[in-house]
Structures are given as structure tokens and as C-alpha cells.
Enzyme design. Structure first.
Site, PDB file in Angstrom:
ATOM      1  N   SER A  13      17.805  74.337  77.134  1.00 29.97           N
ATOM      2  CA  SER A  13      17.349  72.989  76.423  1.00 29.97           C
ATOM      3  C   SER A  13      18.684  72.277  75.924  1.00 29.97           C
ATOM      4  O   SER A  13      19.104  73.299  75.281  1.00 29.97           O
ATOM      5  CB  SER A  13      15.997  72.910  75.429  1.00 29.97           C
ATOM      6  OG  SER A  13      16.199  71.648  75.469  1.00 29.97           O
ATOM      7  N   SER A  18      19.682  66.596  81.734  1.00 29.91           N
ATOM      8  CA  SER A  18      19.428  64.891  82.063  1.00 29.91           C
ATOM      9  C   SER A  18      20.557  64.158  82.620  1.00 29.91           C
ATOM     10  O   SER A  18      20.800  63.191  83.195  1.00 29.91           O
ATOM     11  CB  SER A  18      18.500  64.910  80.839  1.00 29.91           C
ATOM     12  OG  SER A  18      17.331  65.879  81.350  1.00 29.91           O
ATOM     13  N   THR A 355      26.104  35.940  87.207  1.00 30.56           N
ATOM     14  CA  THR A 355      26.349  34.486  86.922  1.00 30.56           C
ATOM     15  C   THR A 355      27.216  34.120  87.879  1.00 30.56           C
ATOM     16  O   THR A 355      28.402  35.303  87.055  1.00 30.56           O
ATOM     17  CB  THR A 355      26.079  34.092  85.520  1.00 30.56           C
ATOM     18  OG1 THR A 355      26.230  32.755  85.253  1.00 30.56           O
ATOM     19  CG2 THR A 355      26.793  35.300  84.717  1.00 30.56           C
ATOM     20  N   ARG A 356      27.478  33.128  87.799  1.00 30.21           N
ATOM     21  CA  ARG A 356      28.880  32.392  88.249  1.00 30.21           C
ATOM     22  C   ARG A 356      28.990  31.229  87.537  1.00 30.21           C
ATOM     23  O   ARG A 356      29.557  30.778  87.483  1.00 30.21           O
ATOM     24  CB  ARG A 356      28.727  31.615  89.764  1.00 30.21           C
ATOM     25  CG  ARG A 356      27.927  30.887  89.847  1.00 30.21           C
ATOM     26  CD  ARG A 356      28.051  30.655  91.431  1.00 30.21           C
ATOM     27  NE  ARG A 356      28.040  29.284  91.615  1.00 30.21           N
ATOM     28  CZ  ARG A 356      26.367  28.405  92.412  1.00 30.21           C
ATOM     29  NH1 ARG A 356      25.410  30.338  92.365  1.00 30.21           N
ATOM     30  NH2 ARG A 356      25.930  27.376  92.769  1.00 30.21           N
ATOM     31  N   HIS A 360      23.481  29.838  79.828  1.00 33.82           N
ATOM     32  CA  HIS A 360      22.498  29.389  78.470  1.00 33.82           C
ATOM     33  C   HIS A 360      21.448  29.913  77.848  1.00 33.82           C
ATOM     34  O   HIS A 360      21.631  30.926  78.458  1.00 33.82           O
ATOM     35  CB  HIS A 360      21.996  28.171  79.319  1.00 33.82           C
ATOM     36  CG  HIS A 360      21.951  27.757  80.914  1.00 33.82           C
ATOM     37  ND1 HIS A 360      20.604  28.926  80.977  1.00 33.82           N
ATOM     38  CD2 HIS A 360      22.542  28.079  82.140  1.00 33.82           C
ATOM     39  CE1 HIS A 360      20.858  28.788  82.544  1.00 33.82           C
ATOM     40  NE2 HIS A 360      21.319  28.211  82.988  1.00 33.82           N
ATOM     41  N   HIS A 363      19.617  31.728  80.475  1.00 32.22           N
ATOM     42  CA  HIS A 363      19.528  32.871  81.451  1.00 32.22           C
ATOM     43  C   HIS A 363      19.225  33.560  79.800  1.00 32.22           C
ATOM     44  O   HIS A 363      18.641  35.347  79.875  1.00 32.22           O
ATOM     45  CB  HIS A 363      20.778  33.384  81.120  1.00 32.22           C
ATOM     46  CG  HIS A 363      21.592  32.227  82.534  1.00 32.22           C
ATOM     47  ND1 HIS A 363      23.208  31.784  82.509  1.00 32.22           N
ATOM     48  CD2 HIS A 363      20.957  32.009  83.574  1.00 32.22           C
ATOM     49  CE1 HIS A 363      22.821  30.722  83.647  1.00 32.22           C
ATOM     50  NE2 HIS A 363      21.967  31.107  84.196  1.00 32.22           N
ATOM     51  N   ARG A 449      15.052  32.043  90.356  1.00 30.63           N
ATOM     52  CA  ARG A 449      14.521  31.079  90.881  1.00 30.63           C
ATOM     53  C   ARG A 449      15.211  30.812  92.004  1.00 30.63           C
ATOM     54  O   ARG A 449      14.632  30.844  93.236  1.00 30.63           O
ATOM     55  CB  ARG A 449      14.378  29.928  90.740  1.00 30.63           C
ATOM     56  CG  ARG A 449      13.659  28.625  90.962  1.00 30.63           C
ATOM     57  CD  ARG A 449      13.594  27.516  89.829  1.00 30.63           C
ATOM     58  NE  ARG A 449      14.129  26.924  89.550  1.00 30.63           N
ATOM     59  CZ  ARG A 449      15.251  26.768  89.633  1.00 30.63           C
ATOM     60  NH1 ARG A 449      15.104  26.159  90.989  1.00 30.63           N
ATOM     61  NH2 ARG A 449      15.819  25.745  88.580  1.00 30.63           N
TER      62      ARG A 449
END
Length: 547
Positions: A13, A18, A355-356, A360, A363, A449
């Protein structure tokens, strides 16, 4: 179908199993092998709930992990099992039943484990306050002949993973990775000297972006420009010929067919790459336009490019001799560098944001909702070629810096440039962008969207639906589908149709084109749309461009 295998990480441990498993999973993705991680702690929560820590219960837990891992491996999959699995006999039992069992001993001295133990469990166990603690009051039987041993007190996680990958290559589980796709130092100098002697073709900034991302692993599992088999599979099935998801051909176009088997790619006369030519084939621009962009209209910027470019495509693996830059070298990182930062910061999960445009308020809202679910945010603005009326990359970068400085937790955000160029392929590009962010180490990706849309070519939320054709987990990244966000004056906050009951008259939502129009005419950006620091950067840039 590729053969499956199981990477079994065993060790005490706190030894780092991990962390190594998480980083290893990302590296396997760049090699074209999707993997599942079976972490010991998570298995106890979901698969072995109720089991204790007696030898019998430990054996039962490990057998369950082995059973699941074996099923996946026999189906051609890859599993990374990270479990203490203290008893040699049970590990050998699983080895005998599991195809492609590859044991890795993650070793770490006890004094180092005690030093690392922020919860003080080792100290409590040494004091006799915790019973059945492996390595203290319960035995840990070291592997006698592990495939690989990594000492986490001597190697950092990146070095440990490198050693494991080398072992997997030697065992035949992975193809050897090319180490010279991004040469540095003397190797780069030698490659440039060779490039000067080879036949050459001239390319532009878009080809340099593609060349670099192919060489750096950003478009993995592709390591070179597509051949005809991959080209047609992508168009017809949204997959490479291997079956791996891929939605847009990364092709090197030419007006005529070269005959050399090695070519130098030159940008403004300077060598930027070498391609090992394996095939030259004729593309089908009309079919490609319909399959990728959904239209034949030349008004679409992607279709216009296809109509202007040569019909031949040159296939082959590449070596990059130059790095595309947007003028912000402090933010230019390879996929491997981003993945390393993610591990160094202790992020198990990271969400990518494409993003391009300047970020704002809508976002920002999406990003912060996502940050409630994951450990870190990769703000990954695209800085390659975009439409002429898009806001320049240098202006956008200043906006990102201003926003991150005042409104985001510094330890949970990472700003890094994405050198890709914009295709404006809507739904196809949404998947394309997700795969790219997976290769940069993202576990999640935000899709809005009208992702990568232009004009009215794609329906509302078409980008969301594009992911439905792939099976859960097949892409190697989880998609966060968000509704369109806006500022509601009545709510006094950012919202979406899912959370706001008010009408359109209460909602403030500006498109990128509307913002550009306001800036062009000297209009003020409403505070509901943009933070004042970002608005000042945009207005100053617009005033400078107009003067």
C-alpha cells in the site's frame, strides 16, 4: 483482433500502483490499445464489498479481480490490475488462468512508505493499532520472477511507466514505439541534414499542424498520414481499418503523385518534416465533403479547402522537424507533457475544453460545472489555422490568461495550446476533438450545442448525437453533453433550459459572430456575457486593429 493481456501491478500500500496504472492507461491509449483499470480500492467498494482482510477474504478479492481481468483479456482487451495481492500462490493461480499475464512488482522500502503515509496508517499498524496490515502484521510475499520490477523510491511514475512499456514491447504485447518522431538535439540536427538531401514538397501551416500532432501522438493510433484503406474506412464507418474510432482523414494532399519513397516537407523553404511514403492514392473530394462536412457547398470552409487542394494523398509515417507555434511557447506542450503534468498534480480525472473563441461566461459556466465532477480542467484552445474572421489566437490567449488569473483555482486548471487547425466539421469534428483530448490525457470532454459548427450546416445538438454510434468506453474518454447556457436576469445567474424556468426575454446569450460584430462597431460587451477583464482585452485588440 489484437490479443488481450493483463498488466498485474502488485506491491505494498502506498507504493504507487494506482498512480502508475493511471499514467500507463494514458500511454496505452496513444499506442492504440484501450485499457480498463481495476484498482484494488475501487474493486473492494464495488465488487468485493463486505469482504474483510483475512487471508481467505484477500484471496477471494484477488480471485475476483483476476476473473474479470481474464474475461477482458480473452476478448482481446487490456486490463491494468492494481492490487496489493500479497500472496504469491494466488498470483500464480491467476497467472495460470489468464492469457497474457504480465506481472509488475512495484517495490518501495518500508521507511519510504512510512514517510509518504499522510494518513498515518503505517505508524498505527507498527504501533499495533491496526490488525492485518500487509507488510507489518500480515505478510507480503514478493514476486520471485516478475516481468518488470520498478522501485518507486528511485523512479518517478513517468520513468516507471517507461520501463513497463519497454517490458511489454519485449514480451510482444506491444509494438515497439518509434522514438525518433520528434527528434531533439543531435538527432534533430542529423534529421534536418538528411532532409536537405531528400526530394521535397512544399506544405502550409495546416500540414505542419497535422505533421506535428501525428509525430507527437496527438492523433494516435495514427502515426502518419492516412493510407487509402484508412481513408475509406473513416469516410464509410467513422473508424480506421483496424476498427479504432476516427472520423476525419488526416491526409497529406498533393497535386501530382511523387515517386520517391522518402520526402521532405518544406514550409516556406525550410524543412519541417520527413514522410516515409508507403502509398500514393487518389482521394474522392465529393464523397469526403458529404461524409465529413455533410454538404457540397463551397461556402463551407472545409469543402472549399477540399475543392482547392490536390486530389492525390501521400500516405506514410512522419518525423517532425519543427513545432507549430502561436507565439506562446510557455503553453506549447506535447500530449506526453500534458499527461505528465496531470499525474504530477495528482489528477485522476481531467476534463478537456475545446475553444476557438475567447472564453465567455457560458463557457466558464460549463467548465466549472464539469470541475465539480473531475479533478482538473485542461483549457485547450485551438491555435492552428481558423477562419479569417475568427479572433486571432494571440488575442484569445491573452483573454484566457486574464480569466484564469482571477476566476479559476490555479491548482485545478491547466492552460495549454492545441496546435490543430479548424475543420468546421461539426459532429465529425466533435468526435475528432474528443479523441485528440484523450491522447492529451483527458478522461472527460465537454461537448456543447454546436461544437465545431459553422453557419447552419449542422442541426442543434448534432454533435451530441455523433457519439451515440460508439459503444460506452470505446472512445477511451467520457463525453459531457451540455445544454446551451445563458445568463438569466431573473435568476441572476448562468443557467440552461434544464435549470431556468424563465422566458427568452430574461436570457442574455450572444453568439461568437454577434460578439465580433459588437467589437467591430465599437459596441460594449454586456457583463452578463463576458468578464470585464476579458472584455477589456477584446476591446483593446479591436481598437488596435481598427486604428
Amino acid at each position: 483482433m489484437s490479443e488481450g493481456f493483463v498488466i498485474w501491478l502488485t506491491g505494498l500500500s502506498g507504493a504507487g500502483k494506482s498512480t502508475i496504472a493511471q499514467l500507463l492507461q494514458g500511454e496505452l491509449e496513444t499506442r492504440g490499445r484501450h485499457s480498463e483499470v481495476l484498482d484494488g480500492d475501487e474493486v473492494r467498494t464495488n465488487l468485493s464489498k463486505g469482504l474483510g482482510f483475512s487471508k481467505e477474504d484477500r484471496d477471494t478479492n484477488v480471485r475476483r479481480i483476476g476473473y474479470v481481468a481474464g474475461l477482458v483479456a480473452r476478448s482481446g482487451g487490456v486490463v491494468i490490475a492494481a492490487a496489493i495481492s500479497p500472496y504469491r500462490e494466488i498470483r500464480d493461480e491467476i497467472r495460470a488462468k489468464t492469457p497474457g499475464f504480465f506481472e509488475v512488482y512495484v517495490r518501495c522500502p518500508l521507511d519510504e512508505l512510512v514517510r509518504r503515509d499522510v494518513k498515518g496508517l503505517y505508524k498505527q499498524a507498527i504501533a499495533g493499532e491496526i490488525a492485518n496490515f500487509t507488510g507489518i502484521s500480515d505478510p507480503y510475499e514478493e514476486p520471485l520472477t516478475p516481468a518488470v520490477t520498478v522501485d518507486s523510491s528511485e523512479l518517478n511514475p513517468v520513468q516507471a511507466v517507461s520501463r513497463i512499456l519497454t517490458g511489454l514491447e519485449r514480451a510482444g504485447h506491444l509494438e515497439a514505439a518509434s522514438t525518433d518522431r520528434l527528434p531533439q538535439g543531435p538527432a534533430l540536427k542529423a534529421a534536418i541534414e538528411e532532409a536537405q538531401r531528400l526530394p521535397a514538397i512544399e506544405v502550409g501551416p495546416r500540414e505542419l499542424s497535422d505533421l506535428y500532432l501525428l509525430a507527437a501522438g496527438g492523433f494516435a493510433p495514427l502515426s502518419g498520414f492516412v493510407d487509402s484503406d484508412d481513408y475509406h474506412h473513416i469516410l464509410d464507418q467513422g473508424r480506421l481499418a483496424s476498427g479504432a474510432p476516427f472520423t476525419i482523414p488526416v491526409a497529406l494532399r498533393a497535386a501530382s503523385a511523387p515517386t520517391a519513397d522518402r520526402l521532405t516537407l518544406r514550409l516556406e523553404g525550410q524543412p519541417v518534416g520527413i514522410i516515409e511514403v508507403t502509398e500514393v492514392f487518389s482521394t474522392d473530394p465529393e464523397k469526403e465533403a458529404l461524409k465529413v462536412y455533410g454538404t457540397l457547398e463551397s461556402a463551407h470552409p472545409g469543402v472549399a479547402l477540399l475543392q482547392q487542394e490536390g486530389r492525390y494523398a501521400i500516405a506514410g509515417a512522419v518525423t517532425a522537424l519543427a513545432t507549430p507555434t502561436a507565439g506562446f511557447p510557455q503553453y506549447e506542450r506535447t500530449p506526453a507533457e500534458v499527461r505528465r503534468i496531470k499525474i504530477e498534480r495528482g489528477w485522476r480525472t481531467m476534463v478537456g475544453f475545446q475553444t476557438r473563441n475567447p472564453v465567455h461566461r457560458a463557457h466558464e459556466h460549463l467548465q466549472k460545472v464539469a470541475l465539480e465532477l473531475v479533478d482538473g480542467l485542461l483549457l485547450h484552445p485551438l491555435v492552428g489555422e481558423t477562419k479569417a474572421d475568427d479572433i486571432p489566437a494571440k488575442v484569445r490567449m491573452r483573454c484566457y490568461e486574464a480569466l484564469l488569473e482571477g476566476y479559476y483555482p490555479q491548482d485545478r486548471t491547466l492552460l495549454s495550446t492545441n496546435p490543430a487547425w479548424m475543420r468546421y466539421a461539426g459532429p465529425k469534428e466533435a468526435v475528432f476533438h474528443a479523441l485528440l483530448r484523450r491522447n492529451f490525457g483527458c478522461t472527460h470532454f465537454i461537448v456543447g450545442r454546436d461544437h465545431a459548427g459553422v453557419g447552419n450546416y449542422y442541426g442543434t445538438y448534432a454533435a451530441h448525437k455523433a457519439f451515440d454510434v460508439y459503444q460506452p468506453g470505446e472512445l477511451g474518454i467520457e463525453i459531457l453533453r451540455f445544454e446551451n447556457a445563458f445568463f438569466c436576469r431573473t435568476c441572476g445567474a448562468m443557467a440552461s433550459v434544464r435549470t431556468c424556468p424563465h422566458g427568452e426575454e430574461d436570457r442574455v446569450s450572444l453568439s461568437g459572430s454577434k460578439v465580433r460584430e459588437l467589437l467591430r462597431t465599437g459596441g460594449e460587451l454586456p457583463p452578463e456575457f463576458s468578464r470585464p477583464e476579458v472584455a477589456r482585452v477584446l476591446q483593446a485588440a479591436a481598437a488596435g486593429a481598427a486604428s
